[in-house]
Design a protein around this motif. Structure first.
Motif, PDB file in Angstrom:
ATOM      1  N   VAL A  44       0.850  -1.197   0.000  1.00  0.00           N
ATOM      2  CA  VAL A  44       0.000   0.000   0.000  1.00  0.00           C
ATOM      3  C   VAL A  44       0.889   1.251   0.000  1.00  0.00           C
ATOM      4  O   VAL A  44       0.636   2.204  -0.746  1.00  0.00           O
ATOM      5  CB  VAL A  44      -0.965  -0.010   1.214  1.00  0.00           C
ATOM      6  N   PHE A  56      -4.968   4.834  -5.309  1.00  0.00           N
ATOM      7  CA  PHE A  56      -5.232   3.768  -4.333  1.00  0.00           C
ATOM      8  C   PHE A  56      -6.732   3.675  -4.056  1.00  0.00           C
ATOM      9  O   PHE A  56      -7.286   2.571  -3.971  1.00  0.00           O
ATOM     10  CB  PHE A  56      -4.469   4.023  -3.023  1.00  0.00           C
ATOM     11  N   GLU A  60      -9.157   0.527  -4.439  1.00  0.00           N
ATOM     12  CA  GLU A  60      -9.957   0.076  -3.296  1.00  0.00           C
ATOM     13  C   GLU A  60     -11.428  -0.096  -3.720  1.00  0.00           C
ATOM     14  O   GLU A  60     -12.079  -1.080  -3.343  1.00  0.00           O
ATOM     15  CB  GLU A  60      -9.817   1.137  -2.202  1.00  0.00           C
ATOM     16  N   GLY A  78      -9.968  -1.611   4.444  1.00  0.00           N
ATOM     17  CA  GLY A  78      -8.968  -0.610   4.842  1.00  0.00           C
ATOM     18  C   GLY A  78      -9.688   0.499   5.606  1.00  0.00           C
ATOM     19  O   GLY A  78     -10.887   0.723   5.383  1.00  0.00           O
ATOM     20  N   LEU A 119      -0.656   7.443   5.568  1.00  0.00           N
ATOM     21  CA  LEU A 119      -1.335   8.646   6.068  1.00  0.00           C
ATOM     22  C   LEU A 119      -0.794   9.094   7.425  1.00  0.00           C
ATOM     23  O   LEU A 119      -1.049  10.211   7.858  1.00  0.00           O
ATOM     24  CB  LEU A 119      -2.850   8.406   6.182  1.00  0.00           C
TER      25      LEU A 119
HETATM   26  C1  S3P Z   1      -6.033   3.693   5.235  1.00  0.00           C
HETATM   27  C2  S3P Z   1      -5.974   2.574   6.049  1.00  0.00           C
HETATM   28  C3  S3P Z   1      -5.115   1.428   5.736  1.00  0.00           C
HETATM   29  C4  S3P Z   1      -4.825   1.349   4.243  1.00  0.00           C
HETATM   30  C5  S3P Z   1      -4.312   2.651   3.750  1.00  0.00           C
HETATM   31  C6  S3P Z   1      -5.300   3.801   3.960  1.00  0.00           C
HETATM   32  C7  S3P Z   1      -6.911   4.809   5.657  1.00  0.00           C
HETATM   33  O1  S3P Z   1      -5.744   0.210   6.190  1.00  0.00           O
HETATM   34  O2  S3P Z   1      -5.987   0.975   3.535  1.00  0.00           O
HETATM   35  O3  S3P Z   1      -3.102   2.919   4.419  1.00  0.00           O
HETATM   36  O4  S3P Z   1      -7.240   5.688   4.826  1.00  0.00           O
HETATM   37  O5  S3P Z   1      -7.315   4.821   6.846  1.00  0.00           O
HETATM   38  P1  S3P Z   1      -5.826  -0.242   7.748  1.00  0.00           P
HETATM   39  O6  S3P Z   1      -7.095   0.286   8.307  1.00  0.00           O
HETATM   40  O7  S3P Z   1      -5.808  -1.714   7.685  1.00  0.00           O
HETATM   41  O8  S3P Z   1      -4.643   0.335   8.428  1.00  0.00           O
END
Ligand code: S3P
Length: 168
Positions: A44, A56, A60, A78, A119
């Motif tokens: 990711v 991304f 998703e 996510g 993030l």
């Molecule tokens: C994100 C959470 C991540 C991953 C990406 C973006 C978000 O997943 O999809 O880094 O926007 O909160 P996790 O909730 O498994 O950390």
């Protein structure tokens, strides 16, 4: 059987609890981020670095559509997925969306040494987490069919989810 989809903030335990649900049901566990990483053959973080967040988010969305076609899964989404209406609409009314609700302070503690989430890789990490959390919590709550506290052990939380889904 329709899918169970876990939503909630980064670090709330979606993956760990999802794996625990897989152990006590005949459902197969799929982690949405891992599903995207496998397709792209990149992590990711690499996707964010190379293509940016918007790409991304599009990946998703495609993953949501693809996974919603399947049955009998337990899906860990996510943390950003259920903040977008288009993703909520893919699952809403068909699969059971379960929010793993945990307080911000617990999230801050769990993610204090995190290096994997693009993030949060910034000097004002705690402030960024707080802002995102406050913005997102109402969105998660409105997306969810079921809200379960994620403060207990993953095993107990998994059992509570299975029971709540059974009763719905
Ligand atoms: C994100 C959470 C991540 C991953 C990406 C973006 C978000 O997943 O999809 O880094 O926007 O909160 P996790 O909730 O498994 O950390």
């Amino acid at each position: 059987m329709n899918n169970i989809v876990l939503c909630g903030f980064m670090g709330c335990g979606k993956t760990t609890v999802g794996k625990n649900i897989e152990r006590i049901t005949d459902r197969k566990f799929i982690d949405m981020d891992a599903f995207i990483e496998q397709k792209q053959n990149m992590t990711v973080s690499e996707i964010f670095d190379k293509y940016g967040e918007q790409s991304f988010r599009d990946m998703e969305f495609e993953a949501c559509k693809e996974l919603a076609q399947m049955n009998n899964l337990i899906i860990a989404s996510g943390g950003g997925a259920f903040t977008f209406e288009r993703n909520v609409n893919v699952f809403k009314g068909i699969d059971k969306i379960v929010l793993l609700d945990i307080p911000l302070e617990a999230i801050k503690f769990r993610l204090r040494n995190d290096t994997k989430r693009p993030l949060l890789q910034r000097p004002d990490k705690d402030k960024a987490m707080e802002e995102l959390y406050n913005k997102r919590l109402p969105l998660y709550k409105s997306a969810a069919d079921i809200v379960i506290s994620g403060k207990g052990t993953p095993k107990k939380t998994a059992e509570a989810i299975v029971e709540a889904v059974r009763q719905k």
